[in-house]
Write an enzyme that holds these catalytic residues in place. Sequence first.
Site, mmCIF file in Angstrom:
data_model
loop_
_atom_site.group_PDB
_atom_site.id
_atom_site.type_symbol
_atom_site.label_atom_id
_atom_site.label_comp_id
_atom_site.label_asym_id
_atom_site.label_seq_id
_atom_site.Cartn_x
_atom_site.Cartn_y
_atom_site.Cartn_z
ATOM 1 N N ASP A 41 3.529 -5.456 35.231
ATOM 2 C CA ASP A 41 4.055 -5.351 33.864
ATOM 3 C C ASP A 41 5.443 -4.724 33.798
ATOM 4 O O ASP A 41 6.273 -5.153 33.006
ATOM 5 C CB ASP A 41 3.064 -4.655 32.920
ATOM 6 C CG ASP A 41 2.492 -3.361 33.474
ATOM 7 O OD1 ASP A 41 2.918 -2.899 34.550
ATOM 8 O OD2 ASP A 41 1.610 -2.796 32.804
ATOM 9 N N ASP A 99 0.112 7.811 37.268
ATOM 10 C CA ASP A 99 -1.203 7.170 37.445
ATOM 11 C C ASP A 99 -1.858 7.357 38.807
ATOM 12 O O ASP A 99 -3.081 7.275 38.908
ATOM 13 C CB ASP A 99 -1.129 5.653 37.188
ATOM 14 C CG ASP A 99 -0.790 5.326 35.744
ATOM 15 O OD1 ASP A 99 -0.874 6.231 34.907
ATOM 16 O OD2 ASP A 99 -0.449 4.167 35.474
#
Length: 842
Positions: A52, A461
């Site tokens: 993304d 993350d």
Amino acid sequence: MRTFNALPLLLAAVPTKAAFSWTNVHTGGGGGFIPSIVFHPKTQGVAYARADIGGMYKLNSDDSWTPISDGIAQDASWHNWGTDALALDPENADVVYAALGMYTNSWDPNNGCIAKSTDQGSTWTFSNLTFKVGGNMPGRGTGERLAVDPANSDIIYFGARSGHGLWKSTDGGVTFSNVTSFTNTGTYREDPSDTTGYESDLMGLLFVTFDSTSATLNGATSRIFVGVADNITASVYESTDAGSTWAPLAGQPGAFFPHKCRLQPTEKALYLTYSNGIGPYDGTDGAVWRYDLTTSVWTDITPVSGSNLYFGFGGLGVDILNPGTLVVAALNSWWPNAQIFRSNNSGATWSPLWEWTSYPSMNNYYGLSTPNAPWIQTSFWDVTNDEDLGWMIESLEIDPFDSNHWLYGTGLTIMGGHDLTNWDTVHNVSIATLANGVEEMAVTGLTSVPGGSELLVAVGDDSGFTYVSSSNLGTAPATNWMTPEFSTSTSVDYAGLTVADIVRSGNTAGTQQIGVSSNGGSTWSIDYGATTTAYGGTVAYSASGDTVLWSTASQGVLRSQYTSTFASISSLPATALIASDKQNDNYFYAGSSATFYVSSNNGETFAAGGSLGSATQINYITVHPTTAGKVYVSTNAGIYLSTNFGSSFTLLTSALTNVYQIALGVGSGSTWNLYAFGTGPAGNKLYGSADNGSTWTDLQGTQSFGAISGCQLAGSGNVAGQVYVGTNGRGVFYAKGTITGGSTTATSTSSTSTSSVKSTSTSTILSTKSTSGTSTTQTTLSTSTVTTHSSITSSTTSSSSSVATCTVGHYAQCGGETYTGCTSCASGYTCQVQNPYYSQCL
Ligand SMILES: *[C@@H]1O[C@H](CO)[C@@H](O)[C@H](O)[C@H]1NC(C)=O
Ligand SMILES: *[C@@H]1O[C@H](CO)[C@@H](O)[C@H](O)[C@H]1NC(C)=O
Ligand SMILES: *[C@@H]1O[C@H](CO)[C@@H](O)[C@H](O)[C@H]1NC(C)=O
Ligand SMILES: *[C@@H]1O[C@H](CO)[C@@H](O)[C@H](O)[C@H]1NC(C)=O
Ligand SMILES: *[C@@H]1O[C@H](CO)[C@@H](O)[C@H](O)[C@H]1NC(C)=O
Ligand SMILES: *[C@@H]1O[C@H](CO)[C@@H](O)[C@H](O)[C@H]1NC(C)=O
């Protein structure tokens, strides 16, 4: 469309010798969301994946991936790493199209484009659109929104977001025009009340699917299907006259949003997955449907019902070689595990990838391994004991030439295997992570310790990674940073006199967000001096490792000595830039706006230091690794140097302006090289100096790092001429070479990597130098770095300074151990715990 080549003017200003040659520091596991994988329908072995925020990758025959967007996202063109759709030309396996752009709201100032490559991603040309494209927006896993007519390679359709409707090219992607006969531009906004525009934007169109079995009309495929984010009127539209007129398909499901629409040409059928959310984080209900193209009959083939149906459906893979065989994925089944279903009778019956025997026991009809990225086992599978199969599964593909070969994208990595048909025989398949070569982490901090660990990488993350020596840079780490594992780490620093002492900060309120290591970042422990409400920001370790200074995102600047409770430093403004002297334990430095601050009492109090000439904005502070009191400050006006602990500064150079991160690294002999991101003679780039800042050389060349204002930078403390760049979505790059005056000599970086990552030398886009443009980009990047790169973390709708209090809408994530976004639900909804990692507004 025009091809971007380096302009002659630009070439004249650039030293003639080549810049350094860049390669990824290897993690082997991806590290973020893969919204889509696309196989070429007619040429075996050709497939691409899109990330993304981190560009695109091409599949190699050994299951590894090669990045193909490393030449198209230089600074002002950073948004070209946002990929909202991929399309291949069925008639030409060398041709790739991609819809590029990062956000449709104000975070991305630029309109999007359709990029085209005719050499499998080595070089690209661009057709600019008159509106934005959102590669990191909600719904980015639906699709594909972009498709090439199988009967006519000149015809390409693109389904836009934001109410811009359907677009068509009839000249092979050179120009696109609006298909005004397609009037439903979507009705759905994920959260109409989101004032940032991120979740309130009209989702728009979701996919374009050609019926390659239909007749041609004037050389074009006559039957085309387009999906719309509209669960009120109709979501699947059909044209039977090659796109002239459109009508909703009769009898279609009147609920949910279609995510995927796949043709099975032999069956003459469409298969569609539906979810009640637009993805990629949501979905609590959904369906799978089959539409028979011959009889126009819709059949509900949803694999489960009742209380077993607590998710929407995302990924959908059709086995082209075996009509009737398909796999579908639960988009998000956060607990106890993701779920994939397989049917070999066109959806009449299904078998699951796991099932309960008697709770809490279950049969897993798979074996799992991660040979290319052992840290995924250590830090995810062994820790959670569930979600092994992933989450955010929007892409699930069966190789059209090999029914055993399958791949699927998750929020963390790419998985798949080579024995899928064993599902039908022994009902047990071997699944492995297969993201070798995909490096899509958002890097938040980097440091290389002279005489210590070669590289410490803080990431979003995935916590962070330690590479003990340079020889480890090509090897996937055995673990990421654990105990404490912060999900997102925001900063890392070392103590200059006791170099095995490392400190790092995390971004998740609720537990202590400072970790310390006394063995160079191999193992860690929690610093219990931290409260559970302070998080984010940057850390600096005093030279002797007794004191941590922490410029938090939530509670101003804090200090702790000997792991005592962190106390507020009132003499510094909130979110000040901070740094420690690497040789004198008494000294810390700080900066905010144009004011430089010094502490000579181990960070207890700060007072204004020397003035920085005409500079009006301090961007970064770094301290010489071996010389006490030698401080470098990067500003809008250039780099300033103090050799007296910040008492006074001289302008080291104004050859670079708008300077962002700067770093020192070992040079040749006993000297230190200077590295800096700034605006110089070759544009907004990474420059290096081997002569104390007198002359600067372009070290970046045609390599993309995204926006330079968002890049992390470290010079090697141990290897002469080695330098590291951390990006927002393409991991860490490194290179090694000799800077000789105005030119460079690159040497190849040694690597034991098993990946075939190589940098593709492609086109150059001239960066703009507008100051306002730069600061806009910087704001955007600091937001997206921390909050929007996606694995378990939800995208948030606000800047990091307000995440703690912001509100999200129905079905949005609002909590979880690794979650950093908004925690309040819009009125009428409450935040309900689904599992330790996921709470949702319901
Ligand atoms: C396309 O857009 C880019 C970035 O927005 C711009 O630099 C370039 O000049 C545009 N190209 C054309 C042909 O207009
Ligand atoms: C494209 O056409 C649709 C349908 O007529 C219209 O709603 C939309 O505004 C148009 N988009 C642009 C950018 O002109
Ligand atoms: C459309 O979807 C939204 C989000 O899931 C939901 O709130 C709404 O009730 C749906 N509307 C219809 C008519 O199904
Ligand atoms: C499937 O195979 C894996 C790996 O060999 C094994 O661990 C698992 O128990 C098997 N599943 C069943 C239900 O036998
Ligand atoms: C179809 O799937 C079922 C259930 O997994 C299996 O028992 C059967 O053998 C399969 N049929 C074929 C032809 O593979
Ligand atoms: C840079 O500065 C260092 C330390 O002051 C000095 O030893 C070295 O000679 C200088 N290098 C150049 C090229 O001026």
